[in-house]
Design an enzyme around this catalytic site. Structure first.
Site, mmCIF file in Angstrom:
data_model
loop_
_atom_site.group_PDB
_atom_site.id
_atom_site.type_symbol
_atom_site.label_atom_id
_atom_site.label_comp_id
_atom_site.label_asym_id
_atom_site.label_seq_id
_atom_site.Cartn_x
_atom_site.Cartn_y
_atom_site.Cartn_z
ATOM 1 N N ASP A 1 13.060 5.593 6.287
ATOM 2 C CA ASP A 1 12.778 4.461 7.165
ATOM 3 C C ASP A 1 14.058 3.686 7.510
ATOM 4 O OD1 ASP A 1 11.892 2.112 8.310
ATOM 5 O OD2 ASP A 1 10.139 1.965 7.027
ATOM 6 N N GLN B 1 9.018 6.415 3.097
ATOM 7 C CA GLN B 1 9.831 5.238 2.772
ATOM 8 C C GLN B 1 11.327 5.546 2.735
ATOM 9 O OE1 GLN B 1 8.205 3.427 -0.745
ATOM 10 N NE2 GLN B 1 6.966 2.013 0.438
ATOM 11 N N ARG C 1 4.824 4.084 8.491
ATOM 12 C CA ARG C 1 5.079 3.325 7.254
ATOM 13 C C ARG C 1 4.108 3.736 6.172
ATOM 14 N NH1 ARG C 1 8.002 -2.158 8.858
ATOM 15 N NH2 ARG C 1 9.963 -1.111 8.615
ATOM 16 N N TYR D 1 2.455 -4.317 10.115
ATOM 17 C CA TYR D 1 3.228 -5.211 10.973
ATOM 18 C C TYR D 1 2.419 -6.456 11.335
ATOM 19 C CZ TYR D 1 6.661 -1.523 11.843
ATOM 20 O OH TYR D 1 7.640 -0.569 11.722
ATOM 21 N N SER E 1 13.832 -0.231 7.578
ATOM 22 C CA SER E 1 13.916 -0.883 6.268
ATOM 23 C C SER E 1 15.342 -0.878 5.742
ATOM 24 C CB SER E 1 13.035 -0.173 5.243
ATOM 25 O OG SER E 1 11.704 -0.322 5.575
HETATM 26 P P1 NAD Z 1 9.334 -6.831 11.164
HETATM 27 O O1 NAD Z 1 10.805 -6.600 11.196
HETATM 28 O O2 NAD Z 1 8.482 -6.143 12.169
HETATM 29 O O3 NAD Z 1 9.058 -8.412 11.290
HETATM 30 C C1 NAD Z 1 9.680 -9.322 10.419
HETATM 31 C C2 NAD Z 1 8.675 -10.302 9.892
HETATM 32 O O4 NAD Z 1 8.359 -11.260 10.917
HETATM 33 C C3 NAD Z 1 7.326 -9.707 9.468
HETATM 34 O O5 NAD Z 1 7.078 -10.016 8.117
HETATM 35 C C4 NAD Z 1 6.324 -10.374 10.400
HETATM 36 O O6 NAD Z 1 5.072 -10.602 9.776
HETATM 37 C C5 NAD Z 1 7.030 -11.667 10.708
HETATM 38 N N1 NAD Z 1 6.513 -12.406 11.879
HETATM 39 C C6 NAD Z 1 6.066 -11.929 13.072
HETATM 40 N N2 NAD Z 1 5.652 -12.937 13.863
HETATM 41 C C7 NAD Z 1 5.855 -14.097 13.169
HETATM 42 C C8 NAD Z 1 5.627 -15.473 13.448
HETATM 43 N N3 NAD Z 1 5.101 -15.875 14.607
HETATM 44 N N4 NAD Z 1 5.937 -16.383 12.492
HETATM 45 C C9 NAD Z 1 6.456 -15.990 11.298
HETATM 46 N N5 NAD Z 1 6.711 -14.704 10.981
HETATM 47 C C10 NAD Z 1 6.401 -13.764 11.902
HETATM 48 O O7 NAD Z 1 8.776 -6.536 9.699
HETATM 49 P P2 NAD Z 1 9.287 -5.443 8.667
HETATM 50 O O8 NAD Z 1 10.479 -5.942 7.964
HETATM 51 O O9 NAD Z 1 9.409 -4.177 9.389
HETATM 52 O O10 NAD Z 1 8.100 -5.383 7.587
HETATM 53 C C11 NAD Z 1 6.731 -5.356 7.934
HETATM 54 C C12 NAD Z 1 5.904 -4.870 6.738
HETATM 55 O O11 NAD Z 1 5.994 -3.469 6.588
HETATM 56 C C13 NAD Z 1 6.335 -5.442 5.403
HETATM 57 O O12 NAD Z 1 5.184 -5.752 4.664
HETATM 58 C C14 NAD Z 1 7.055 -4.322 4.744
HETATM 59 O O13 NAD Z 1 7.041 -4.397 3.330
HETATM 60 C C15 NAD Z 1 6.256 -3.150 5.232
HETATM 61 N N6 NAD Z 1 7.014 -1.894 5.168
HETATM 62 C C16 NAD Z 1 6.408 -0.751 4.693
HETATM 63 C C17 NAD Z 1 7.126 0.450 4.637
HETATM 64 C C18 NAD Z 1 6.517 1.731 4.118
HETATM 65 O O14 NAD Z 1 5.499 1.688 3.478
HETATM 66 N N7 NAD Z 1 7.112 2.880 4.414
HETATM 67 C C19 NAD Z 1 8.431 0.486 5.080
HETATM 68 C C20 NAD Z 1 9.004 -0.682 5.565
HETATM 69 C C21 NAD Z 1 8.283 -1.863 5.609
#
Ligand code: NAD
Length: 378
Positions: free
Chosen positions: A130, A127, A122, A230, A133
């Site tokens: 991904d 991006q 990430r 994460y 995403s």
């Molecule tokens: P994910 O699908 O792994 O999880 C979904 C959400 O569930 C996350 O926000 C996580 O914090 C939350 N979660 C986990 N346990 C929990 C709990 N007990 N109670 C409440 N919430 C809980 O997450 P994701 O959609 O893959 O995104 C994770 C992060 O990565 C985000 O900040 C996203 O913006 C970032 N991201 C960055 C890139 C990049 O830079 N290339 C790409 C995609 C996502």
């Protein structure tokens, strides 16, 4: 360089790993593309559209793979499908090696280099590659649409001559990519939206979408994000406090969308059976984490469960696949954006030392080589 696009065969899979637009782009780079007949049918892409884009259509799975250097898929091949892969072929797909290590091993045994697109690091450069995403975004949108469809009331407030219709209250649990899109979609439909997450960075994002943030903000919360962005697995004590906070809130909600995941682990249970029982009849929960074990007690993979108190729990797998055309287009672009960086004047020159390649390569040289799995094997 020859690229093969087989038809997906796993249950409920509607997507395809290439679309005419990406076929054209691969051809421009000097590659040849073979698409299996019918591969795009469930995503509303007829074979003729692939042919018009310059692809060759092959009748069978085996014929599609014949002579291919690279195989692009959405999901990992089945055990039977691995048998038709040839030594030295590069396979890119959501490989799900935690849930299905046997397929990864079968690829290694076959001498196939398998790459897990869901492991894409990430970082900014990656991006556009991904798949988590691109697919989560659509899943978050569709979860709200499915919930609105099952909910027997309207989402927005309506002032009519016959009286006022109250706006729906929507609670989004887990504010990653899917959760953010769920919040935005529910807001667009006029709902009153609240959201929770364990990562502090999400508070501002929730507020920027016009929703209210709810969370247990203790010391553990401040440390809950890994360097990869994460969530960490929270302590039992945190989970108890979180459950107490959420319990009172959930009883007043009409729609709850859960999206909470911990990479490589079972999804945390965030909504207990008691919480479901506290909700009003007609309320709807959508569990987007169902394929990783689910966030909602009583949710069943592939089913809509109606509880004794008249609450519906939707547990559809592959929510993005319910928007097969868009999901395929974005998935295909993720594949293209990843591979395109290895095409130069000399043709296709794959770089095994590239940071992204190292992040996603599961198997190579006849063995499992990804550090998350190779160590466990030794
Ligand atoms: P994910 O699908 O792994 O999880 C979904 C959400 O569930 C996350 O926000 C996580 O914090 C939350 N979660 C986990 N346990 C929990 C709990 N007990 N109670 C409440 N919430 C809980 O997450 P994701 O959609 O893959 O995104 C994770 C992060 O990565 C985000 O900040 C996203 O913006 C970032 N991201 C960055 C890139 C990049 O830079 N290339 C790409 C995609 C996502």
């Amino acid at each position: 360089m020859k690229i093969a696009i087989p038809k997906e065969t796993r249950a409920d899979e509607t997507r395809v790993a290439a679309v005419p637009e990406t076929v054209k782009k691969f051809l421009k780079l000097g590659a040849e593309v073979t698409v299996q007949a019918g591969a795009g049918a469930s995503a509303s892409i007829p074979d003729a559209a692939f042919e018009d884009a310059g692809a060759t259509i092959a009748k069978t799975y085996a014929a599609t793979l014949k002579g291919a250097d690279v195989v692009l898929k959405v999901l990992a091949p089945t055990e039977a499908e691995v048998k038709s892969l040839a030594k030295g072929q590069k396979l890119f797909a959501i490989m799900a090696p935690y849930g299905d290590p046997e397929i990864m091993q079968a690829c290694a045994d076959k001498g196939v280099d398998a790459f897990a697109m869901e492991f894409m690091p990430r970082i900014s450069r990656a991006q556009s590659m991904d798949v988590l995403s691109s697919q989560s975004n659509l899943a978050g949108y569709k979860a709200v649409i499915e919930a609105a469809n099952s909910y027997g009331k309207a989402m927005p407030q309506m002032m009519t001559a016959a009286g006022t219709v109250a706006p729906a209250k929507v609670f989004v649990m887990g504010v990653g990519v899917a959760g953010l899109q769920a919040i935005a979609t529910a807001r667009r439909l006029g709902a009153i939206v609240t959201a929770t997450d364990v990562r502090p960075a999400t508070e501002e994002q929730v507020a920027s979408l016009g929703a209210k943030f709810i969370a247990v903000k203790n010391e553990e919360f401040e440390q809950a994000q890994t360097s990869g962005g994460y969530a960490k697995e929270m302590s039992d004590d945190y989970k108890r406090q979180q459950a107490d906070l959420v319990a009172g809130h959930i009883a007043k909600q009409d729609i709850v969308i859960t999206t909470a995941l911990i990479p490589g682990r079972k999804a945390p249970e965030l909504v207990s059976a008691d919480m479901v029982a506290s909700m009003k009849p007609g309320s709807v929960l959508v569990d987007l984490a169902i394929e990783q074990g689910g966030n909602v007690a009583g949710a069943k993979l592939g089913e809509t469960v109606t509880t004794d108190n008249g609450v519906s729990i939707i547990g559809y797998p592959n929510m993005a696949g319910r928007l097969a055309a868009d999901a395929s287009a974005l998935f295909a672009r993720n594949h293209y954006n990843f591979l395109a960086q290895f095409f130069g004047e000399e043709g296709f020159a794959f770089d095994p030392e590239d940071e992204l390649v190292k992040g996603i390569q599961l198997t190579g040289g006849g063995a499992v080589i990804h550090p998350n799995f190779a160590e466990k094997e030794a």
